[in-house]
Motif scaffolding. Structure first.
Motif, PDB file in Angstrom:
ATOM      1  N   HIS A 144       0.734  25.747  21.903  1.00  0.00           N
ATOM      2  CA  HIS A 144       1.660  26.124  22.907  1.00  0.00           C
ATOM      3  C   HIS A 144       1.594  24.815  23.957  1.00  0.00           C
ATOM      4  O   HIS A 144       3.098  24.759  23.939  1.00  0.00           O
ATOM      5  CB  HIS A 144       0.316  27.408  23.741  1.00  0.00           C
ATOM      6  CG  HIS A 144       1.588  28.212  22.965  1.00  0.00           C
ATOM      7  ND1 HIS A 144       1.154  29.265  21.824  1.00  0.00           N
ATOM      8  CD2 HIS A 144       2.549  29.584  23.647  1.00  0.00           C
ATOM      9  CE1 HIS A 144       2.100  30.570  21.044  1.00  0.00           C
ATOM     10  NE2 HIS A 144       2.645  30.592  22.229  1.00  0.00           N
ATOM     11  N   LEU A 145       0.630  24.476  23.982  1.00  0.00           N
ATOM     12  CA  LEU A 145       0.898  23.219  24.752  1.00  0.00           C
ATOM     13  C   LEU A 145       1.688  22.029  24.272  1.00  0.00           C
ATOM     14  O   LEU A 145       2.203  21.684  25.497  1.00  0.00           O
ATOM     15  CB  LEU A 145      -0.333  22.740  25.621  1.00  0.00           C
ATOM     16  CG  LEU A 145      -1.497  23.270  26.480  1.00  0.00           C
ATOM     17  CD1 LEU A 145      -2.740  23.424  26.204  1.00  0.00           C
ATOM     18  CD2 LEU A 145      -0.914  23.917  27.456  1.00  0.00           C
ATOM     19  N   VAL A 146       1.619  21.879  23.630  1.00  0.00           N
ATOM     20  CA  VAL A 146       2.071  20.935  22.148  1.00  0.00           C
ATOM     21  C   VAL A 146       4.122  21.364  22.578  1.00  0.00           C
ATOM     22  O   VAL A 146       4.762  21.164  22.401  1.00  0.00           O
ATOM     23  CB  VAL A 146       1.733  20.458  21.366  1.00  0.00           C
ATOM     24  CG1 VAL A 146       2.766  18.994  20.798  1.00  0.00           C
ATOM     25  CG2 VAL A 146      -0.010  19.316  21.328  1.00  0.00           C
ATOM     26  N   CYS A 147       3.407  22.501  22.116  1.00  0.00           N
ATOM     27  CA  CYS A 147       5.276  23.001  20.850  1.00  0.00           C
ATOM     28  C   CYS A 147       6.611  23.879  21.819  1.00  0.00           C
ATOM     29  O   CYS A 147       7.374  23.837  21.553  1.00  0.00           O
ATOM     30  CB  CYS A 147       4.765  23.684  20.364  1.00  0.00           C
ATOM     31  SG  CYS A 147       6.019  24.596  18.830  1.00  0.00           S
ATOM     32  N   ILE A 148       5.583  24.653  23.415  1.00  0.00           N
ATOM     33  CA  ILE A 148       6.528  25.046  24.147  1.00  0.00           C
ATOM     34  C   ILE A 148       7.852  24.133  24.796  1.00  0.00           C
ATOM     35  O   ILE A 148       9.157  24.730  24.750  1.00  0.00           O
ATOM     36  CB  ILE A 148       5.209  25.501  25.455  1.00  0.00           C
ATOM     37  CG1 ILE A 148       5.368  27.047  25.404  1.00  0.00           C
ATOM     38  CG2 ILE A 148       6.571  25.507  26.560  1.00  0.00           C
ATOM     39  CD1 ILE A 148       3.898  27.340  26.238  1.00  0.00           C
ATOM     40  N   ARG A 149       7.285  23.280  24.661  1.00  0.00           N
ATOM     41  CA  ARG A 149       8.489  21.987  24.657  1.00  0.00           C
ATOM     42  C   ARG A 149       9.947  21.602  24.170  1.00  0.00           C
ATOM     43  O   ARG A 149      11.124  21.865  24.237  1.00  0.00           O
ATOM     44  CB  ARG A 149       8.337  20.467  24.875  1.00  0.00           C
ATOM     45  CG  ARG A 149       9.490  19.395  25.804  1.00  0.00           C
ATOM     46  CD  ARG A 149       9.662  19.681  26.865  1.00  0.00           C
ATOM     47  NE  ARG A 149      10.791  18.429  26.755  1.00  0.00           N
ATOM     48  CZ  ARG A 149      12.125  18.697  26.268  1.00  0.00           C
ATOM     49  NH1 ARG A 149      12.639  19.483  25.182  1.00  0.00           N
ATOM     50  NH2 ARG A 149      13.092  17.237  25.993  1.00  0.00           N
ATOM     51  N   TYR A 150       9.361  22.430  22.926  1.00  0.00           N
ATOM     52  CA  TYR A 150      11.001  22.404  21.848  1.00  0.00           C
ATOM     53  C   TYR A 150      11.201  23.394  22.073  1.00  0.00           C
ATOM     54  O   TYR A 150      12.759  23.763  21.385  1.00  0.00           O
ATOM     55  CB  TYR A 150       9.979  21.660  20.470  1.00  0.00           C
ATOM     56  CG  TYR A 150       9.022  20.250  20.360  1.00  0.00           C
ATOM     57  CD1 TYR A 150      10.456  19.579  20.553  1.00  0.00           C
ATOM     58  CD2 TYR A 150       8.436  20.127  20.715  1.00  0.00           C
ATOM     59  CE1 TYR A 150       9.879  18.039  21.468  1.00  0.00           C
ATOM     60  CE2 TYR A 150       7.452  18.920  21.326  1.00  0.00           C
ATOM     61  CZ  TYR A 150       8.634  17.965  21.138  1.00  0.00           C
ATOM     62  OH  TYR A 150       7.241  16.472  21.810  1.00  0.00           O
ATOM     63  N   THR A 151      10.819  24.535  21.246  1.00  0.00           N
ATOM     64  CA  THR A 151      10.885  26.093  21.317  1.00  0.00           C
ATOM     65  C   THR A 151      10.617  27.047  21.778  1.00  0.00           C
ATOM     66  O   THR A 151      11.232  28.396  21.863  1.00  0.00           O
ATOM     67  CB  THR A 151      10.428  26.615  19.812  1.00  0.00           C
ATOM     68  OG1 THR A 151       9.572  26.614  19.094  1.00  0.00           O
ATOM     69  CG2 THR A 151      11.365  25.274  18.283  1.00  0.00           C
ATOM     70  N   GLY A 152       9.297  26.966  22.708  1.00  0.00           N
ATOM     71  CA  GLY A 152       8.789  28.064  23.351  1.00  0.00           C
ATOM     72  C   GLY A 152       7.824  28.452  23.187  1.00  0.00           C
ATOM     73  O   GLY A 152       6.362  29.281  23.044  1.00  0.00           O
ATOM     74  N   THR A 153       6.913  28.116  21.332  1.00  0.00           N
ATOM     75  CA  THR A 153       6.168  28.114  20.809  1.00  0.00           C
ATOM     76  C   THR A 153       6.495  29.900  20.087  1.00  0.00           C
ATOM     77  O   THR A 153       5.753  30.123  20.710  1.00  0.00           O
ATOM     78  CB  THR A 153       5.141  28.307  21.343  1.00  0.00           C
ATOM     79  OG1 THR A 153       4.974  26.493  22.405  1.00  0.00           O
ATOM     80  CG2 THR A 153       3.242  27.634  20.433  1.00  0.00           C
ATOM     81  N   SER A 154       6.513  29.403  18.504  1.00  0.00           N
ATOM     82  CA  SER A 154       6.615  31.294  17.832  1.00  0.00           C
ATOM     83  C   SER A 154       4.840  31.491  17.459  1.00  0.00           C
ATOM     84  O   SER A 154       4.293  31.835  17.627  1.00  0.00           O
ATOM     85  CB  SER A 154       8.047  31.121  17.452  1.00  0.00           C
ATOM     86  OG  SER A 154       7.404  32.601  16.041  1.00  0.00           O
ATOM     87  N   VAL A 155       5.476  30.433  15.709  1.00  0.00           N
ATOM     88  CA  VAL A 155       4.347  30.277  15.029  1.00  0.00           C
ATOM     89  C   VAL A 155       3.711  31.490  14.665  1.00  0.00           C
ATOM     90  O   VAL A 155       2.690  31.346  14.069  1.00  0.00           O
ATOM     91  CB  VAL A 155       3.401  28.854  15.708  1.00  0.00           C
ATOM     92  CG1 VAL A 155       3.925  27.601  15.578  1.00  0.00           C
ATOM     93  CG2 VAL A 155       1.959  29.720  16.542  1.00  0.00           C
ATOM     94  N   ASN A 156       5.236  32.338  14.992  1.00  0.00           N
ATOM     95  CA  ASN A 156       4.674  34.546  14.835  1.00  0.00           C
ATOM     96  C   ASN A 156       5.910  35.045  14.715  1.00  0.00           C
ATOM     97  O   ASN A 156       6.164  34.586  15.318  1.00  0.00           O
ATOM     98  CB  ASN A 156       3.170  34.027  15.409  1.00  0.00           C
ATOM     99  CG  ASN A 156       3.205  35.789  14.978  1.00  0.00           C
ATOM    100  OD1 ASN A 156       3.411  36.897  15.157  1.00  0.00           O
ATOM    101  ND2 ASN A 156       2.453  36.333  16.444  1.00  0.00           N
TER     102      ASN A 156
END
Length: 228
Positions: A171-183
């Motif tokens: 999440h710390l890395v990916c929130i910047r790009y998509t808000g973080t799903s991975v789910n």
């Protein structure tokens, strides 16, 4: 049915707590600047802690996937059959809708906006968002497969903690790009309640995590140690 219900409850808690914190901290539309660091960190830890809590609550019942991407990774790596995998996914999505419905009810009565749905962040195009979801889901599911492997006795008892902390990191890395799903389940339900571009771009948060999970299963098969 107990393991399916456990998956439903676990996913409901994940969505309610994780997305609930995202809404409360206003990390729901634009978490792309340094000024929003506190909201990003808070949201990341909310999702990670929710996974840790549920892992030690329902892990002994269902394995605590609470994520269709993890379920797909387990299916492709031979840890479960197709029937259970399908039922897991169905109940995960049901749980996500319950969690989102509760959150929507709370936000509507508190004057808050959104339900923590995923969406492309400012400056990120469809390709960039898709790549982010594929890569970070692959990393996350690979951690799950490794931490819960029967051949990995060194960390097996701490699998829930390892998985939860890895989700914080993702999440710390990916929130910047998509808000973080991975789910996919975590994305489907909030998008339904929030609508707009979150619903238009929903396919990214379904296709990306599933492709990432498939890649992680392939990688794990290559590196998995032999059982002694």
């Amino acid at each position: 049915m107990k393991k399916y219900l456990a998956e439903m409850i676990g996913t409901m808690v994940l969505v309610l707590m994780g997305c609930g914190v995202a809404v409360s901290l206003n990390c729901t539309s634009d978490c792309s600047t340094v000024a929003n660091a506190a909201t990003v960190i808070g949201t990341a830890f909310a999702f990670g802690l929710a996974v840790v809590a549920m892992a030690y609550t329902i892990g002994g019942i269902s394995g605590c996937h609470i994520n269709p991407a993890i379920t797909l990774g387990c299916l492709l790596s031979g840890r479960m059959n197709a029937k259970d995998a399908c039922m897991y996914m169905v109940f995960q999505v049901i749980g996500a809708f319950i969690g989102s419905a509760i959150l929507w009810l709370l936000t509507e009565n508190a004057g808050l906006t959104g339900t923590g749905a995923n969406d492309l962040q400012p400056g990120v195009n469809v390709f960039g968002g898709l790549v982010a979801e594929i890569v970070f889901t692959c990393v996350f599911v690979l951690v799950v497969l490794g931490a819960t492997s029967k051949t990995n006795g060194a960390t097996n008892n701490f699998a829930g903690l390892a998985i939860g902390l890895s989700l914080v990191l993702v999440h710390l890395v990916c929130i910047r790009y998509t808000g973080t799903s991975v789910n996919p389940a975590r994305s489907i339900a909030p998008a339904f309640f929030q609508g707009g571009t979150a619903l238009t771009n929903l396919w990214i948060f379904i296709v990306g995590p599933f492709v990432g999970a498939a890649l992680s299963a392939c990688i794990w098969k290559l590196i998995e140690p032999k059982a002694e």
